[in-house]
Motif scaffolding. Structure first.
Motif, PDB file in Angstrom:
ATOM      1  N   LYS A  30       0.858  -1.179   0.000  1.00 31.99           N
ATOM      2  CA  LYS A  30       0.000   0.000   0.000  1.00 31.99           C
ATOM      3  C   LYS A  30       0.896   1.230   0.000  1.00 31.99           C
ATOM      4  CE  LYS A  30      -3.855  -2.214   2.400  1.00 31.99           C
ATOM      5  NZ  LYS A  30      -4.757  -2.187   3.583  1.00 31.99           N
ATOM      6  N   THR A  31       1.062   1.800  -1.166  1.00 32.01           N
ATOM      7  CA  THR A  31       1.962   2.931  -1.308  1.00 32.01           C
ATOM      8  C   THR A  31       1.396   3.910  -2.320  1.00 32.01           C
ATOM      9  OG1 THR A  31       4.153   3.632  -2.035  1.00 32.01           O
ATOM     10  CG2 THR A  31       3.280   1.638  -3.024  1.00 32.01           C
ATOM     11  N   LYS A  37       6.046   0.985  -8.134  1.00 27.01           N
ATOM     12  CA  LYS A  37       5.655  -0.397  -7.861  1.00 27.01           C
ATOM     13  C   LYS A  37       5.387  -1.157  -9.156  1.00 27.01           C
ATOM     14  CE  LYS A  37       1.565  -1.510  -6.108  1.00 27.01           C
ATOM     15  NZ  LYS A  37       0.461  -1.692  -5.128  1.00 27.01           N
ATOM     16  N   HIS A  38       4.725  -0.525 -10.096  1.00 21.67           N
ATOM     17  CA  HIS A  38       4.414  -1.185 -11.362  1.00 21.67           C
ATOM     18  C   HIS A  38       5.679  -1.498 -12.155  1.00 21.67           C
ATOM     19  CE1 HIS A  38      -0.017   0.385 -11.451  1.00 21.67           C
ATOM     20  NE2 HIS A  38       0.192  -0.550 -10.549  1.00 21.67           N
ATOM     21  N   ILE A  39       6.645  -0.592 -12.134  1.00 23.13           N
ATOM     22  CA  ILE A  39       7.905  -0.854 -12.836  1.00 23.13           C
ATOM     23  C   ILE A  39       8.615  -2.057 -12.221  1.00 23.13           C
ATOM     24  CG2 ILE A  39      10.200   0.055 -13.356  1.00 23.13           C
ATOM     25  CD1 ILE A  39       8.993   2.820 -13.508  1.00 23.13           C
ATOM     26  N   LEU A  40       8.624  -2.123 -10.898  1.00 23.54           N
ATOM     27  CA  LEU A  40       9.274  -3.253 -10.232  1.00 23.54           C
ATOM     28  C   LEU A  40       8.550  -4.558 -10.547  1.00 23.54           C
ATOM     29  CD1 LEU A  40      11.626  -3.947  -8.381  1.00 23.54           C
ATOM     30  CD2 LEU A  40      10.109  -3.639  -6.426  1.00 23.54           C
ATOM     31  N   LEU A  41       7.234  -4.516 -10.623  1.00 23.02           N
ATOM     32  CA  LEU A  41       6.475  -5.713 -10.999  1.00 23.02           C
ATOM     33  C   LEU A  41       6.832  -6.167 -12.415  1.00 23.02           C
ATOM     34  CD1 LEU A  41       2.922  -4.992  -9.533  1.00 23.02           C
ATOM     35  CD2 LEU A  41       4.403  -6.910  -8.949  1.00 23.02           C
ATOM     36  N   VAL A  42       6.955  -5.224 -13.329  1.00 27.52           N
ATOM     37  CA  VAL A  42       7.353  -5.569 -14.701  1.00 27.52           C
ATOM     38  C   VAL A  42       8.712  -6.254 -14.703  1.00 27.52           C
ATOM     39  CG1 VAL A  42       8.051  -4.596 -16.924  1.00 27.52           C
ATOM     40  CG2 VAL A  42       5.965  -3.791 -15.819  1.00 27.52           C
ATOM     41  N   ALA A  43       9.639  -5.741 -13.902  1.00 29.93           N
ATOM     42  CA  ALA A  43      10.973  -6.339 -13.830  1.00 29.93           C
ATOM     43  C   ALA A  43      10.904  -7.790 -13.351  1.00 29.93           C
ATOM     44  CB  ALA A  43      11.865  -5.511 -12.907  1.00 29.93           C
ATOM     45  N   VAL A  44      10.099  -8.052 -12.327  1.00 29.79           N
ATOM     46  CA  VAL A  44       9.979  -9.419 -11.814  1.00 29.79           C
ATOM     47  C   VAL A  44       9.288 -10.314 -12.840  1.00 29.79           C
ATOM     48  CG1 VAL A  44       9.062 -10.856  -9.959  1.00 29.79           C
ATOM     49  CG2 VAL A  44       9.958  -8.592  -9.437  1.00 29.79           C
ATOM     50  N   PHE A  94      13.323   1.730 -12.802  1.00 29.06           N
ATOM     51  CA  PHE A  94      12.926   1.839 -11.394  1.00 29.06           C
ATOM     52  C   PHE A  94      13.911   2.711 -10.620  1.00 29.06           C
ATOM     53  CE2 PHE A  94      13.793   0.234  -7.110  1.00 29.06           C
ATOM     54  CZ  PHE A  94      12.591   0.534  -6.490  1.00 29.06           C
ATOM     55  N   ILE A  95      15.202   2.479 -10.832  1.00 26.21           N
ATOM     56  CA  ILE A  95      16.224   3.281 -10.151  1.00 26.21           C
ATOM     57  C   ILE A  95      16.061   4.757 -10.507  1.00 26.21           C
ATOM     58  CG2 ILE A  95      18.710   3.723  -9.994  1.00 26.21           C
ATOM     59  CD1 ILE A  95      19.109   0.707 -10.622  1.00 26.21           C
ATOM     60  N   PHE A  96      15.873   5.024 -11.795  1.00 22.42           N
ATOM     61  CA  PHE A  96      15.777   6.398 -12.271  1.00 22.42           C
ATOM     62  C   PHE A  96      14.544   7.095 -11.699  1.00 22.42           C
ATOM     63  CE2 PHE A  96      14.637   9.569 -15.545  1.00 22.42           C
ATOM     64  CZ  PHE A  96      15.815  10.292 -15.576  1.00 22.42           C
ATOM     65  N   VAL A  97      13.410   6.402 -11.727  1.00 24.37           N
ATOM     66  CA  VAL A  97      12.162   6.996 -11.222  1.00 24.37           C
ATOM     67  C   VAL A  97      12.223   7.182  -9.709  1.00 24.37           C
ATOM     68  CG1 VAL A  97       9.694   6.558 -10.905  1.00 24.37           C
ATOM     69  CG2 VAL A  97      10.753   6.161 -13.129  1.00 24.37           C
ATOM     70  N   ALA A  98      12.763   6.180  -9.009  1.00 26.10           N
ATOM     71  CA  ALA A  98      12.820   6.252  -7.549  1.00 26.10           C
ATOM     72  C   ALA A  98      13.708   7.381  -7.055  1.00 26.10           C
ATOM     73  CB  ALA A  98      13.313   4.919  -6.980  1.00 26.10           C
ATOM     74  N   THR A  99      14.671   7.793  -7.866  1.00 21.84           N
ATOM     75  CA  THR A  99      15.606   8.837  -7.442  1.00 21.84           C
ATOM     76  C   THR A  99      15.347  10.170  -8.128  1.00 21.84           C
ATOM     77  OG1 THR A  99      17.187   8.037  -9.111  1.00 21.84           O
ATOM     78  CG2 THR A  99      17.432   7.197  -6.869  1.00 21.84           C
ATOM     79  N   THR A 100      14.201  10.296  -8.782  1.00 21.39           N
ATOM     80  CA  THR A 100      13.806  11.561  -9.405  1.00 21.39           C
ATOM     81  C   THR A 100      12.490  11.997  -8.778  1.00 21.39           C
ATOM     82  OG1 THR A 100      14.861  10.871 -11.483  1.00 21.39           O
ATOM     83  CG2 THR A 100      13.385  12.767 -11.573  1.00 21.39           C
ATOM     84  N   ALA A 101      12.549  12.988  -7.918  1.00 19.09           N
ATOM     85  CA  ALA A 101      11.387  13.356  -7.108  1.00 19.09           C
ATOM     86  C   ALA A 101      10.208  13.832  -7.937  1.00 19.09           C
ATOM     87  CB  ALA A 101      11.784  14.444  -6.105  1.00 19.09           C
ATOM     88  N   SER A 102      10.462  14.389  -9.112  1.00 19.05           N
ATOM     89  CA  SER A 102       9.378  14.962  -9.913  1.00 19.05           C
ATOM     90  C   SER A 102       8.614  13.925 -10.725  1.00 19.05           C
ATOM     91  CB  SER A 102       9.942  16.026 -10.863  1.00 19.05           C
ATOM     92  OG  SER A 102      10.912  15.467 -11.736  1.00 19.05           O
ATOM     93  N   ILE A 103       9.040  12.658 -10.699  1.00 19.62           N
ATOM     94  CA  ILE A 103       8.371  11.616 -11.482  1.00 19.62           C
ATOM     95  C   ILE A 103       7.508  10.765 -10.561  1.00 19.62           C
ATOM     96  CG2 ILE A 103       8.673   9.622 -12.988  1.00 19.62           C
ATOM     97  CD1 ILE A 103      11.301  10.764 -13.917  1.00 19.62           C
ATOM     98  N   ASN A 104       6.190  10.871 -10.731  1.00 22.02           N
ATOM     99  CA  ASN A 104       5.254  10.086  -9.932  1.00 22.02           C
ATOM    100  C   ASN A 104       4.270   9.295 -10.784  1.00 22.02           C
ATOM    101  OD1 ASN A 104       6.002  10.985  -7.157  1.00 22.02           O
ATOM    102  ND2 ASN A 104       5.404  12.983  -7.965  1.00 22.02           N
ATOM    103  N   GLY A 242       6.322  -0.756   1.250  1.00 24.55           N
ATOM    104  CA  GLY A 242       5.622   0.518   1.178  1.00 24.55           C
ATOM    105  C   GLY A 242       5.891   1.521   2.263  1.00 24.55           C
ATOM    106  N   GLU A 243       6.173   1.100   3.495  1.00 27.54           N
ATOM    107  CA  GLU A 243       6.237   2.064   4.576  1.00 27.54           C
ATOM    108  C   GLU A 243       7.600   2.714   4.746  1.00 27.54           C
ATOM    109  OE1 GLU A 243       3.675   3.157   6.244  1.00 27.54           O
ATOM    110  OE2 GLU A 243       2.428   1.851   5.032  1.00 27.54           O
TER     111      GLU A 243
END
Length: 429
Positions: A30-31, A37-44, A94-104, A242-243
């Motif tokens: 729950k996040t 989360k969706h990008i990480l799911l695609v990777a798996v 995922f790395i790029f999105v997670a470390t770019t605050a403006s991408i949600n 998520g937390e």
């Protein structure tokens, strides 16, 4: 051959079981960071495809006999490596999105890629695509003698080595840089290092089990390698639960660096209470600060989108002080420590910080005056230590004389109603 196949099938089954657990765990998170989360799911999912395709090809090879062995092994290697590098593309995103605050969201990602082209992910993506092309079209030979060996061209080894090194270095580079900018707590730091370990460990395992060992004639470790690689992906999934890691980190950034002279001149290390009924002047002062180089944080009772639209705030983080709102940038009014932690974290991580806390009356209504006054005391000390500026809009009609007197001891009074309550601090040049 049968023994090796049995090991392969058991290892693949174990890896698939682990992957199913990982997928369920990620899916149930729950996040507010849904895009991550969706990008990480695609990777798996891509790793699952790699495992399934490998098993299918292995079954085909064992049923067709020795004649199909060479083609089957080479095809298996190509398919496995292709899916692995597709995983690399997804995990890089995922790395790029997670470390770019403006991408949600996906839209934010597309817009960022257009407006900030070229960027580090473009070069990363280019290298991964070149590697996939090399895998699909390079010459690979299989020697079935004992021990069986797989021979790769020199340029194949070179390109794959560069790709693996890039994946190993990209995660630490992006994440550690981001940690330095955001200065999060220990829990987020720990989880980030787990993610780095999982990504770099996976890349090293790929290099070892898929290229180095087959090249020297050791192929029996490939199947157990599935389990180890999936366990490392599980480490990534644990790190982004998520937390902690997927929480919204507040990234300090100035709204603008205008060369014009600021309208207001405020001393740093001071808390200013703006005595007014509608917080209008407080917002104007705040906007003046953040457009002249200050890194600002706005905590307000108003909807963030409305505040951002009215005052033209695009880079400045705006948090919604609300008990019931379900937006991603929400901070609860009770206990007051929620507000204290957000502000103290921000000013500790910022350069020339300025904070607007709009909602003093709301905080009192959901707590009590004493606890909110204690909050103001603590924030006043943090503001002084970090040479920050704290603006607190305050409607004096909502409080009695004693409460106003207690507040006056800790702050400087400004605003259109300040003259009624004592000496007014001059803030206009």
């Amino acid at each position: 051959m049968a023994d090796i196949s049995m090991v392969t099938f058991l290892s693949a089954a174990s890896a698939l079981f682990l992957s199913s657990l990982i997928i369920v765990a990620i899916y149930r998170q729950k996040t507010h960071q849904v895009f991550q989360k969706h990008i990480l799911l695609v990777a798996v999912y891509l790793l699952v495809c790699a495992i399934i395709s490998n098993v299918v090809i292995s079954v085909y090879v064992t049923t067709q006999g020795q004649a199909a062995l060479q083609d089957g092994v080479i095809l298996s290697k190509r398919v496995q490596a292709t899916f692995d590098y597709l995983f690399g593309i997804a995990i890089g995103a995922f790395i790029f999105v997670a470390t770019t605050a403006s991408i949600n969201s996906r839209r934010d990602f597309v817009q960022y890629m257009k407006s900030e082209f070229p960027n580090s992910y473009v070069f990363y993506l280019f290298l991964m695509i070149i590697t996939i092309v090399t895998i699909l079209f390079s010459k690979v030979t299989f020697d079935p003698s004992n021990p069986a060996q797989i021979r790769f061209e020199d340029y194949f080894l070179f390109v794959n080595g560069i790709a693996v090194a890039t994946l190993i270095l990209y995660a630490p580079y992006r994440f550690i840089t981001y940690l330095r900018e955001t200065k999060p707590g220990q829990e987020v730091r720990r989880d980030t290092y787990l993610i780095i370990l999982g990504i770099t460990g996976f890349a090293l395992c790929e290099l070892l089990f898929e290229i180095v060992l087959p090249y020297v004639g050791i192929a029996t470790w490939r199947a157990p390698g599935f389990i180890l690689e999936m366990a490392l992906v599980g480490l990534i999934a644990f790190g982004v639960r998520g937390e902690s890691f997927l929480q919204e980190l507040i990234v300090p950034e100035a709204e603008a660096h205008l060369l014009t002279k600021p309208t207001y001149s405020l001393d740093r290390g001071v808390t200013y209470v703006v005595l007014e009924r509608d917080a209008g002047q407080a917002f104007e002062i705040f906007k003046d600060l953040v457009t002249h180089g200050a890194q600002g944080l706005c905590i307000t009772r108003r909807a963030p989108k409305a505040v951002m639209a009215e005052y033209g705030l695009e880079r400045t983080p705006v948090l919604w002080l609300s008990r019931v709102a379900a937006e991603k940038n929400v901070i609860r009014p009770s206990p007051p420590e929620n507000v204290a932690m957000a502000i103290e974290h921000f000013i500790a991580a910022s350069e020339r910080p300025a904070v607007l806390l709009d909602g003093f009356e709301y905080l009192v209504s959901h707590n009590d005056f004493g606890s909110v006054l204690a909050l103001l005391h603590d924030l006043n000390e943090s503001v002084a230590i970090h040479e920050s500026i704290l603006l607190v809009p305050f409607d004096p009609s909502a409080f009695n004389e004693r409460e106003i007197a207690l507040i006056r001891r800790e702050v400087r009074l400004i605003g259109p109603m300040a003259e009624e309550f004592g000496q007014v601090t001059k803030i206009s040049p």
